[in-house]
Design a protein around this motif. Sequence first.
Motif: not given
Length: 326
Positions: A318-326
């Motif tokens: 979930d955290w990686l997904n947040k970083v990628i989308r930001e």
Amino acid sequence: MEIGSFIQLQFHNGQEWYTEEKYPSLEIARLNSGRAAIYHAIMVLGCDTVYLPYYQCETVREFLKKKGVVVKYYRIDERFSPIFPEKQKVNEAIVLVNYYGIFSNRRIKELSKGCQNVVIDNSQAFFSEPIEGCMNVYSARKFEGVPDGAYVIGKNAKQGVDAYPQGYSSDTSLFLLQRIEYGCEGKTYESRSKNEERIDSEDVMKMSPLTKAILDGADYLNNREIRRENFEYAHKLLQDINKLNPVQYYEEDVVPMVYPLLVEDDGLLTKLLQAKHFQGHWWNYVLRETPTNSFEYWLSRYMIPITIDQRYGKEELDWLNKVIRE
């Protein structure tokens, strides 16, 4: 025999994934590295020439060239299917790669049809079942916490193994302990680099006793289950932006090494590294050796392997997904 003195690290035993009891119709060679295992497989097949894909770790081809093997190359298309430039000769082996560990056993069998002297490079697919009629190569350290180690499984796979020297890995294995206390940067990275230098300088050797002991005690079923769960969850999160389709050959027997994410953003890798996701583009040398409009070039430039191994779960993804989308 030694009795007494201090107590060493102890591991469970009897859990090794690849054993002679499990595959009685095949032989198993336990060696020191994936590149050495590929070379050994080629020698068992009696070949002096090999076809390698352009899109593969360059340490493999450099090792084979150093050992006197003639290396030829082939391209792959958008479905990861080999494009052979000419008809294969009887003295030529071909290495087929299970990229990212996302190919099912059925898909690998399809790719090997019509080929002879086939070496299946399962370095990225530790749990992919060996295929009879082929030489099957596995790299242990991409799936378990070991300093080195590889398997060759197939007909006559143990041929010539007795002539190889015994490998030892404990002298450069400190990084495995340091990672627990210090993380993977700093002194741990320095220690791991020494281990990589050792592997790079080694010839073909038998698997070290330390690696064998760790592999004999690993929790493979747990690791297998978590990798699949993480891969499927990563795909659920990222499939809408991923220009690759990593599930086109996904079946119940697939246990990936990573989730291959391809987003055409040259800055994304730097952002992930800054967020301490320590992965990198694979095999940048491919950018110098293939046309800019080739599939291999596209993969090498943009594909980022997202970590999905057994140490992590939904929180990290979930955290990686947040970083990628930001």
